[in-house]
Motif scaffolding. Sequence first.
Motif, PDB file in Angstrom:
ATOM      1  N   ASP A  44       0.660  -0.935   0.034  1.00 28.40           N
ATOM      2  CA  ASP A  44       0.195  -0.007   0.235  1.00 28.40           C
ATOM      3  C   ASP A  44       0.630   1.268  -0.295  1.00 28.40           C
ATOM      4  O   ASP A  44       2.294   1.168   0.056  1.00 28.40           O
ATOM      5  N   VAL A  45       0.280   2.359  -0.050  1.00 28.58           N
ATOM      6  CA  VAL A  45       0.795   3.308   0.246  1.00 28.58           C
ATOM      7  C   VAL A  45       2.006   4.055   1.444  1.00 28.58           C
ATOM      8  O   VAL A  45       2.522   5.188   1.049  1.00 28.58           O
ATOM      9  N   GLU A  46       1.642   3.062   1.875  1.00 31.98           N
ATOM     10  CA  GLU A  46       2.630   3.109   3.189  1.00 31.98           C
ATOM     11  C   GLU A  46       3.763   2.030   3.365  1.00 31.98           C
ATOM     12  O   GLU A  46       4.564   2.467   4.198  1.00 31.98           O
ATOM     13  N   ARG A 105       6.609   4.115 -12.554  1.00 24.84           N
ATOM     14  CA  ARG A 105       6.439   5.766 -11.978  1.00 24.84           C
ATOM     15  C   ARG A 105       6.092   6.071 -10.774  1.00 24.84           C
ATOM     16  O   ARG A 105       5.719   7.357 -10.274  1.00 24.84           O
ATOM     17  N   ASP A 106       4.431   5.415 -10.115  1.00 27.75           N
ATOM     18  CA  ASP A 106       3.735   4.991  -9.404  1.00 27.75           C
ATOM     19  C   ASP A 106       4.746   5.475  -8.279  1.00 27.75           C
ATOM     20  O   ASP A 106       4.022   4.032  -7.652  1.00 27.75           O
ATOM     21  N   LYS A 107       5.155   6.213  -7.572  1.00 27.35           N
ATOM     22  CA  LYS A 107       6.096   5.479  -6.212  1.00 27.35           C
ATOM     23  C   LYS A 107       4.585   5.692  -5.580  1.00 27.35           C
ATOM     24  O   LYS A 107       3.765   6.211  -5.516  1.00 27.35           O
ATOM     25  N   PRO A 108       4.607   4.985  -4.136  1.00 27.48           N
ATOM     26  CA  PRO A 108       3.975   5.214  -3.505  1.00 27.48           C
ATOM     27  C   PRO A 108       3.350   6.637  -2.614  1.00 27.48           C
ATOM     28  O   PRO A 108       1.989   7.013  -2.700  1.00 27.48           O
ATOM     29  N   GLU A 109       3.809   6.918  -2.694  1.00 30.67           N
ATOM     30  CA  GLU A 109       3.604   9.429  -1.918  1.00 30.67           C
ATOM     31  C   GLU A 109       2.679   9.558  -3.136  1.00 30.67           C
ATOM     32  O   GLU A 109       2.407  10.512  -3.380  1.00 30.67           O
ATOM     33  N   ILE A 110       3.087   9.194  -4.873  1.00 28.77           N
ATOM     34  CA  ILE A 110       2.954   9.835  -6.112  1.00 28.77           C
ATOM     35  C   ILE A 110       0.891   9.206  -5.890  1.00 28.77           C
ATOM     36  O   ILE A 110       0.121   9.772  -5.801  1.00 28.77           O
ATOM     37  N   ILE A 111       1.114   7.889  -5.289  1.00 30.19           N
ATOM     38  CA  ILE A 111      -0.261   7.250  -5.367  1.00 30.19           C
ATOM     39  C   ILE A 111      -0.993   7.553  -4.462  1.00 30.19           C
ATOM     40  O   ILE A 111      -2.523   8.362  -4.557  1.00 30.19           O
ATOM     41  N   LYS A 112      -0.636   8.247  -3.276  1.00 34.79           N
ATOM     42  CA  LYS A 112      -1.181   8.680  -2.542  1.00 34.79           C
ATOM     43  C   LYS A 112      -2.160  10.736  -2.544  1.00 34.79           C
ATOM     44  O   LYS A 112      -3.052  10.491  -1.958  1.00 34.79           O
ATOM     45  N   ASP A 113      -0.829  11.154  -3.357  1.00 34.16           N
ATOM     46  CA  ASP A 113      -0.838  12.623  -3.377  1.00 34.16           C
ATOM     47  C   ASP A 113      -2.072  12.220  -4.413  1.00 34.16           C
ATOM     48  O   ASP A 113      -3.356  13.123  -4.381  1.00 34.16           O
TER      49      ASP A 113
END
Lengths: 208, 169
Positions: A44-46, A105-113
């Motif tokens: 997940d994003v964490e 490209r979709d790192k967890p922080e980008i998905i979270k944002d």
Amino acid sequence: MKKIIYSILAILVFCALSIGTFFISDHYAQRWQSNKLFKAKLYDVEGKTWSIKSLKDKLGIIYFGYTFCPDACPTALNNLTIALEKIDKNKLQFKPIFISVDPNRDKPEIIKDYLSSFNTIILGLTGTDRDLKSFTFNIGATYSLSREDPEDEDYLVNHTVGFFMINSEGVRLPIPYRNNSEDLGQAIVRIKSILMSNSNFKKFSSIF
Amino acid sequence: MIQNQLLSINILILIAMACVYTTSDIDAKSYTYKKVRASNPWARATSKLAKTGVVYITSIHNTGERAVKIIGFSTNIANKVQLHKTVTENNITKMQYIKSLKIGPGKSIHIKPGGLHIMLMGLKRPLKENNQFPLIIKFETLGNLETMVNVKNFSWRQKKPLKHKHMHH
Ligand SMILES: [Cu+2]
């Protein structure tokens, strides 16, 4: 003397039982593991690992997409959040899930944002390309990069349209594509009833 | 007597408000150059880290007697702007780059969610609600139509615009 014999017998019976259950559960565990859906490690994003077992008694509604996609993905996710607000106001039945198939490209922080823009909490997941390939393939979805120049950072990703409903045992069904929230909500309710009526006898044979 | 007056003042205020709403809706969002008119260019607000954005134009109308051809777009808010079409084949969705698009005489095209979209790639800053940015639509031989794009909230199901919509009816 008798006491000692009884105790030894009790211990033997206990051992036999535990070895037996160990083998039986191992047998089932192998059956479970033969299903690649359980093997694929998503996080997940964490950064915490996630598997469909984490769904517990909720039904996951999965969308495969990528945050770089500004048209189809937000439109679909927006329709989903509106539909769920209507049919599952208290968020007891369903768990909306966005799985990025663009881990590069979709790192967890980008998905979270990206998911923070939606009105409902959507669980964001991704994984290694290998885990994603296996998970999508086993659920009945697919994706591929549309990239002519390997240096091109603005590449696009082609992916399965629509949603999949899944329970924690791996029983799953695709939700037919609907382009508005009202029809999508109706489709979700219908698919849920089909899935619930199937999930008992499909418990140990989750591939279908 | 006083009550009546108050009532009529109230009605007047309401009418005035309705006028302001409708006129701002039409005037501020239509852009004309020679024989082409672009109505209501808008972009979806993006989250902070977004690298892409999207612009929609309710309609681009060709009022002339000859076909016109869109050959590109330009803006200062992104590194790259392309006209895309979201297409679904065999249950797979993809975005197709549309190099040019013809609009016949008297015809319109609609660039709206789920179909044609103007894709902004390499966004220089996030698109914030209520902000504006310039977008130029390039036509072959005709020239450039300059527009301003309104950034709207991500979800189009907010409370305010619903009320706003009622004013038109
Ligand atoms: Cu696009």
